[in-house]
Scaffold this motif. Structure first.
Motif, PDB file in Angstrom:
ATOM      1  N   LEU D  11      63.865 -48.360  49.476  1.00  0.00           N
ATOM      2  CA  LEU D  11      65.048 -47.756  48.880  1.00  0.00           C
ATOM      3  C   LEU D  11      65.840 -48.884  48.235  1.00  0.00           C
ATOM      4  N   GLY D  49      64.212 -44.670  44.972  1.00  0.00           N
ATOM      5  CA  GLY D  49      63.075 -44.744  45.882  1.00  0.00           C
ATOM      6  C   GLY D  49      61.895 -45.320  45.121  1.00  0.00           C
ATOM      7  N   LYS D  79      59.179 -39.467  53.907  1.00  0.00           N
ATOM      8  CA  LYS D  79      59.857 -40.324  52.937  1.00  0.00           C
ATOM      9  C   LYS D  79      60.716 -39.484  52.004  1.00  0.00           C
ATOM     10  N   LEU D  85      66.793 -41.068  51.562  1.00  0.00           N
ATOM     11  CA  LEU D  85      66.456 -41.092  50.144  1.00  0.00           C
ATOM     12  C   LEU D  85      67.478 -40.352  49.285  1.00  0.00           C
TER      13      LEU D  85
END
Lengths: 347, 347, 347, 347
Positions: D11, D49, D79, D85
């Motif tokens: 990130l 991301g 993820k 995120l």
């Protein structure tokens, strides 16, 4: 002795217009036949639970007695705690604090009494924030023999002092049948912990005392087993029992336990006893205690029991799940708002 | 007192050629430093478990002492019962009967002592069929307060008589810490029941007695929790412990409990204590007891404990799962065949 | 259409001396009444399962027909797979290999087909060691989308080659109803994986094929749900089904799954279908596979399915639980010894 | 193909004062290095991301680029759905109805489309009472092959008519990958049922469609497995996912499933996706649906999905848990009050 093992087999529901004399008459007939009778006078009806051999009871012409409306068998394995037996919900009152029906209990305090100041400081904070009772463990059952087991009898002294200063009734656990006397000197409500929910000797002990019992559900006990454990207490004569859901063991590991709030809704249908929820142990982490406490109030619980500590990061036991004492006020207000929406006032 | 809460922190493994004097020397140094030492002499190596404050131990130059091969920390939360501490499996011997290592225990008897003849008749049948110990409950913890709770002290008398007649050692449950003395007068092996697996007071009591303990896994206890419960017993000084798998609570309902035989394989890796299996409670039905008993022997268990009754259909408790006494011989032969294939003889 | 949703409602048991003509007569009467009939000729009796509307069947005077001994309703929710319907256990035969009744299946191979040599090497090793079928996944359902999902259609080619070289029938999983054709070209036994046990579309697909189905129990499916899933397959016409216990999800974490061997004993009572056990997934570690495989044979399973790999430490999937190919022979002998004690020969 | 199996590894959090150009610059550098980039612009920060091989990414001097505040690895196995995120909660909008953040979804309708009038009558009632979407099953996965499996494609027609009349978006289940086209013609939100939560083929299918997905937790799936299932959908490109808790399988049997409301609180921490609760299946009985729905709102859920029927006693499926259509208004008001207290409006 025979009646000692007997359970109420019949409910005799007196009609709306039945007189006290008519009720007395039924009770007298039952007693003559060697049966016991428990009379519950509710808002709408009077109900007599008849305890004795089923065949003796069957031989009495109960339905024909004056004032009797209906005679019903009790089919559930639990009897004295069954909702059927008590038309109104039970309210437990301790030193002016109430749990049950319209009263929502807010029991708070440290997981364990670690030392005097930690407990007194927490007690003051939760008392100021509106807690209705103070919890605190003197004896801690721990999975490992190498971890802190509680201060024991010394802790009871600290709890007594906390009560004197704050006026909050004390909820503390009884672990050992040989400690009944010492614990009763301080406890206002005697807790039976989750691991002892089926310690039938301990249940019988607290069934013979004159103080309310807080009975925690075992982490793998079913709702029916919890009610049967309460029945063990009630059978000995003590019907002032508060049930407590605290999470069950399942395959899920994101929380320490799976808080079974559906069981609270079921318990409210099945029993007249008040039901509270301990969100702290299931959460395992502070941030989850508030959402679970709110959900408990929303599902119909009669109160919550939570852990608080002046400095959770220093706690000897379960630090991560304890609410910092100085945040307890905000916590309590959120829960009280939800209880109010559910038509309950903090007891 | 401090050492009372301490657990062995280090294993000191003496080399193959180490002399007894060298071992004594290490022990003496540990004791001078305020630590305790437990010496286990195995077939291949001698291991010293050092118990004390971790930093004190760290300050000793243990690896430099003569004869010392390696020094290892014990990482598991259980210490005294860990396999690491005892190079050889523990064998429990009671009046010439053995459980553990090459000896397979065949413990049988009624669920509960109901009356004299039922117990004696069963005892004779199982003794004739090759059982190695007699089980029988005097006190029965029951889910409902309205069901038969055992004959209590009277049952102990019957068990004593059964032992006199058959010579079989007696396995019976201790429920109440206040009954220790009476139970010990009769019991050769003291059972801690599944519901009391985490009754830490009771564990401490049997940790101080001079007889072997049969510790049953709670129906929702993990393998680690069982080992920690055994550690409670061992910590008080009694390391003669037999562990018992008896089924866990799961979502599956076709049997009463899910017999977790995989956990037996894990326990055999993790601990030096013998592990037996109770197939009767999980099965709940007679026809399933034999396949489960066979599977227990095949997975590596050190014995089984099963229920038998002269007339199961009349049993006051768990009738459907009890093996008729007159069929016990055939049952025992089947199990013994499997144990033999696994390299074990009936103990 | 109606009969499509109907289940057998009645069992008509022909007497020991009943003639084929008498059986034919009953079948003809059932068909005239619009019902279907399935005839099972067992060693001791011939049983006719009558499928149709319950009231139509009730109107037939079945008990009066010549040769009929008894007429029994089927009370279980599963019908075609129920033991009641088939007096003898079903034996599944594939290219001369057999599973069921006296034949113990030894299915082995890699978790997944990773590349040609890994699979062929494993296939040769397990064939030499006496395996009766070769397992190997072409499509792998994986919890994470970021892990290896199998080689897909390419893997099927490798499996075909392995069969040609070793002669072992191939057991491989069907994941997608759109792959039926490709998978059937190679598979001798089509596996439905644990996660798809209640994928009813897939069950219906394999219910219409002409090859045996290996149906794995879902990790949280009950025994009854497994039997109902088998019933979905059987209802479409394919009754060559092998059931497989592979461990259930519980609170216990010392193994990956709790192998529910008690359910195998229950299944052997409830169904005529063969039942095998997969010890690898529950074990999660190689050292535990053998004790669990032995226990499976001892509890009465009709076979096992295990994972093997030439170099488990390099496996792309479940390496720790795969048996090194060169140790498979020793493993197979141990299991065969136990199967022999149970009166079974390697099929 | 390689990037197809990659997950975001890093990130990149842009500082408060970072300009759009600076963000573009980082994205361009990532793309030059062969990595993918997903940009999320939140209220307080912009987060990029980075998806690609970990070592390639590590070789870029990302922390030195202008505007970059911090670079963090994503440690969770999920993820794209991870809260990390997306700084802001995702709101799913369908035809003007919203679920997520401040919007509480009230999805209601029959368990199954049984016939035209039943569905239209229910649709009208729930629309009048303020429901925000209409649910209704066309294809029903059922444990037994002998029970009603839904009307199939005909049901879709009825749902389309219900939408035309009431304007409510339609939520309906996709069971078979071969039905995608037909279901998409009618469904506004495509449901993946609990039994298919790990049907990865189906997940991939709905990952490629342009409509929101309602993903139900499997009755024995962990929170992490649910998030991984959502990741399967998101990985194919569709990030409009609504998660749904509907009860897990445990040993407790007083309700059909144990509604795991604690998991809702955990999910709200772990993911940016909205989370709703289905109280009907866990309850199994009408009287328990309201308390569980209230608790769901109180624990922080973004909506509920409940079953309603004009005449539950005639329902072909799950009648006892369906709310009578004419009581739905009162039910909805109670839930809306609780949602309001939690700061949410009916979406």
């Amino acid at each position: 002795m025979a009646s000692n093992n007997a359970s109420p087999e019949l409910l005799i529901v007196m009609g709306a217009g039945a007189t006290p004399d008519q009720t007395e008459h039924v009770v007298a007939r039952l007693q003559e036949a060697g049966a016991d009778a428990r009379v519950s006078r509710g808002r709408e009806a009077t109900v007599i639970g008849a305890i004795g051999a089923r065949d003796t009871l069957a031989s009495l012409p109960l339905e024909g007695y004056p004032g009797v409306d209906r005679v019903l068998p009790i089919l559930k394995p639990y009897k004295l705690v069954a909702r059927e037996l008590a038309p109104d919900p039970t309210v437990i009152e301790v030193h002016g604090r109430r749990i049950g029906d319209g009263y929502f209990g807010l029991v708070a305090g440290p997981c364990t009494v670690e030392y005097r100041e930690q407990t007194l400081e927490t007690a003051r904070a939760v008392a100021d924030a509106g807690a209705t009772m103070l919890r605190g463990g003197a004896f801690k059952p721990r999975t490992s023999p190498y971890t802190f087991q509680g201060l024991g009898l010394d802790a009871l002294e600290v709890l007594r002092e906390a009560r004197e200063e704050t006026g909050l009734p004390i909820v503390t656990e009884l672990l050992d049948p040989r400690h009944v006397e010492e614990v009763l000197e301080v406890a206002d409500v005697v807790q039976i912990g989750a691991r002892n929910m089926q310690n039938f000797l301990l249940l019988a002990e607290v069934g013979r005392i004159d103080k309310p019992v807080l009975l925690k559900r075992g982490p793998s006990a079913s709702v029916e087993e919890l009610l049967m454990a309460a029945e063990y207490v009630a059978k000995e004569g003590n019907e002032r029992i508060i049930l407590c859901e605290r999470g069950i063991k399942t395959f899920e590991r994101s929380l320490r336990y799976t808080l079974d709030l559906g069981s609270v809704a079921v318990l409210k249908e099945e029993t007249h006893l008040p039901v509270i929820v301990d969100p702290s142990h299931a959460a395992g982490r502070r941030a989850l205690v508030l959402p679970l406490a709110r959900a408990a109030a929303a599902v119909g619980a009669d109160g919550i029991i939570v852990e608080a500590h002046p400095r959770p990061e220093e706690a000897l036991c379960d630090g991560p799940q304890q609410i910092p004492a100085d945040e307890f006020g905000a916590f309590a207000r959120e829960v009280a708002d939800l209880a109010a929406l559910m038509g309950k006032q903090i007891g």
